[in-house]
Design a protein around this motif. Structure first.
Motif, mmCIF file in Angstrom:
data_model
loop_
_atom_site.group_PDB
_atom_site.id
_atom_site.type_symbol
_atom_site.label_atom_id
_atom_site.label_comp_id
_atom_site.label_asym_id
_atom_site.label_seq_id
_atom_site.Cartn_x
_atom_site.Cartn_y
_atom_site.Cartn_z
ATOM 1 N N TYR A 56 -108.036 -17.420 69.978
ATOM 2 C CA TYR A 56 -107.639 -18.751 70.463
ATOM 3 C C TYR A 56 -108.876 -19.614 70.651
ATOM 4 C CZ TYR A 56 -103.003 -16.873 71.198
ATOM 5 O OH TYR A 56 -101.774 -16.312 71.011
ATOM 6 N N ASP A 97 -96.799 -22.581 68.193
ATOM 7 C CA ASP A 97 -96.950 -23.218 69.504
ATOM 8 C C ASP A 97 -96.405 -22.318 70.614
ATOM 9 O OD1 ASP A 97 -98.196 -25.466 68.480
ATOM 10 O OD2 ASP A 97 -96.393 -26.703 68.507
ATOM 11 N N SER A 100 -98.930 -19.639 71.291
ATOM 12 C CA SER A 100 -100.089 -20.236 71.965
ATOM 13 C C SER A 100 -99.756 -20.558 73.416
ATOM 14 C CB SER A 100 -100.536 -21.504 71.226
ATOM 15 O OG SER A 100 -101.076 -21.190 69.960
ATOM 16 N N ASP A 101 -98.573 -21.107 73.660
ATOM 17 C CA ASP A 101 -98.147 -21.410 75.033
ATOM 18 C C ASP A 101 -98.092 -20.150 75.880
ATOM 19 O OD1 ASP A 101 -97.840 -24.143 74.500
ATOM 20 O OD2 ASP A 101 -95.670 -23.989 74.186
ATOM 21 N N PHE A 104 -101.631 -18.967 76.638
ATOM 22 C CA PHE A 104 -102.317 -19.902 77.535
ATOM 23 C C PHE A 104 -101.857 -19.691 78.979
ATOM 24 C CE2 PHE A 104 -103.214 -24.007 79.565
ATOM 25 C CZ PHE A 104 -104.525 -24.203 79.178
ATOM 26 N N ARG A 107 -103.849 -17.107 80.997
ATOM 27 C CA ARG A 107 -105.271 -17.350 81.298
ATOM 28 C C ARG A 107 -105.445 -17.724 82.764
ATOM 29 N NH1 ARG A 107 -108.281 -21.337 77.756
ATOM 30 N NH2 ARG A 107 -109.908 -19.777 77.689
ATOM 31 N N GLN A 112 -107.895 -22.392 82.064
ATOM 32 C CA GLN A 112 -106.934 -23.402 81.602
ATOM 33 C C GLN A 112 -107.502 -24.809 81.802
ATOM 34 O OE1 GLN A 112 -103.536 -22.366 84.024
ATOM 35 N NE2 GLN A 112 -102.640 -21.094 82.407
ATOM 36 N N ALA A 115 -110.178 -25.759 79.354
ATOM 37 C CA ALA A 115 -109.676 -26.155 78.035
ATOM 38 C C ALA A 115 -109.380 -27.657 77.991
ATOM 39 C CB ALA A 115 -108.436 -25.358 77.675
ATOM 40 N N TRP A 116 -108.970 -28.225 79.118
ATOM 41 C CA TRP A 116 -108.747 -29.670 79.208
ATOM 42 C C TRP A 116 -110.067 -30.425 79.326
ATOM 43 C CZ3 TRP A 116 -104.447 -32.446 78.343
ATOM 44 C CH2 TRP A 116 -103.234 -31.775 78.318
ATOM 45 N N ARG A 148 -100.666 -26.145 78.293
ATOM 46 C CA ARG A 148 -101.615 -25.969 77.190
ATOM 47 C C ARG A 148 -101.930 -27.340 76.592
ATOM 48 N NH1 ARG A 148 -101.062 -25.667 71.630
ATOM 49 N NH2 ARG A 148 -98.799 -25.662 71.823
ATOM 50 N N TRP A 152 -105.326 -27.215 71.602
ATOM 51 C CA TRP A 152 -105.777 -25.848 71.859
ATOM 52 C C TRP A 152 -104.707 -24.883 71.352
ATOM 53 C CZ3 TRP A 152 -104.584 -21.290 74.131
ATOM 54 C CH2 TRP A 152 -105.637 -20.435 74.485
ATOM 55 N N GLY A 153 -105.129 -23.828 70.646
ATOM 56 C CA GLY A 153 -104.149 -22.866 70.156
ATOM 57 C C GLY A 153 -104.804 -21.713 69.426
#
Length: 192
Positions: A56, A97, A100-101, A104, A107, A112, A115-116, A148, A152-153
């Motif tokens: 990821y 997705d 990935s969700d 995420f 985490r 998290q 990542a933002w 998420r 990001w993925g």
């Protein structure tokens, strides 16, 4: 001994999870841009199975740009405590997705938020800028779940080649090469 490289990888990986002091899931990811210029960095394996090996990242990062320009990659696991390595080469695709969700959500909250806050691989003027962005993300999502980010993925490397290397005395190493053959694998040995 199995003739399925995924089964062999799983056995070696399980041993590494017991013997490696730090990050048994650390793997070198090699990519190349559209002009063939190579790049390599360490990432963490977050999933694997018959359909491939999953990592990821920020999909706006350098590695993501290279994976978009050239959808082939190589992975290298090196487990020093076991004196083994595994080389994997294959085609890359996006993880769904939903997958990935789901990852995420597992985490840690600070990861998290990071990542933002991070514009991964882009120039950063000062550390204070990143810390300010992190604080802004903390305030934005205070008291709630952190979703998420859309940028990001995950990526899945579907193996075409897998080499299992075992160290032997006097550099008389054992190298087993598996090459995808339709739905199965052909196996051979390589000189050390």
């Amino acid at each position: 001994m199995s003739d399925n490289p995924i089964t062999l990888f799983e056995a070696w990986y399980a041993e590494a999870r017991q013997t490696e002091i730090n990050d048994s899931n650390a793997v070198a990811l090699a990519t190349a841009d559209g002009q063939g210029r190579p790049s390599v960095r360490m990432v963490l394996l977050k999933g694997h199975g018959p359909d491939g090996f999953v990592i990821y990242t920020n999909r706006e990062s350098r590695k993501a740009g290279e994976l978009t320009a050239n959808a082939h990659a190589a992975l290298l696991f090196h487990w020093k405590s076991l004196r083994r390595q595994v080389r994997i080469e294959g085609r890359v695709s996006l993880v769904s997705d939903a997958e990935s969700d789901a990852y995420f959500a597992t985490r840690g909250r600070d990861s998290q938020l990071g990542a933002w806050a991070s514009e991964q691989s882009r120039p950063l003027d000062t550390r204070d800028t990143f810390e300010r962005r992190f604080a802004e993300a903390q305030a934005r999502f205070e008291g709630g779940d952190v979703p998420r980010p859309p940028h990001w993925g995950g990526y899945r490397i579907a193996p075409d080649r897998i080499e299992l290397w075992q160290d032997r005395e006097h550099r008389l190493h054992e190298r087993r090469l598996f090459v995808r053959d339709g739905e199965g694998w052909t196996e051979g040995l390589l000189f050390p």
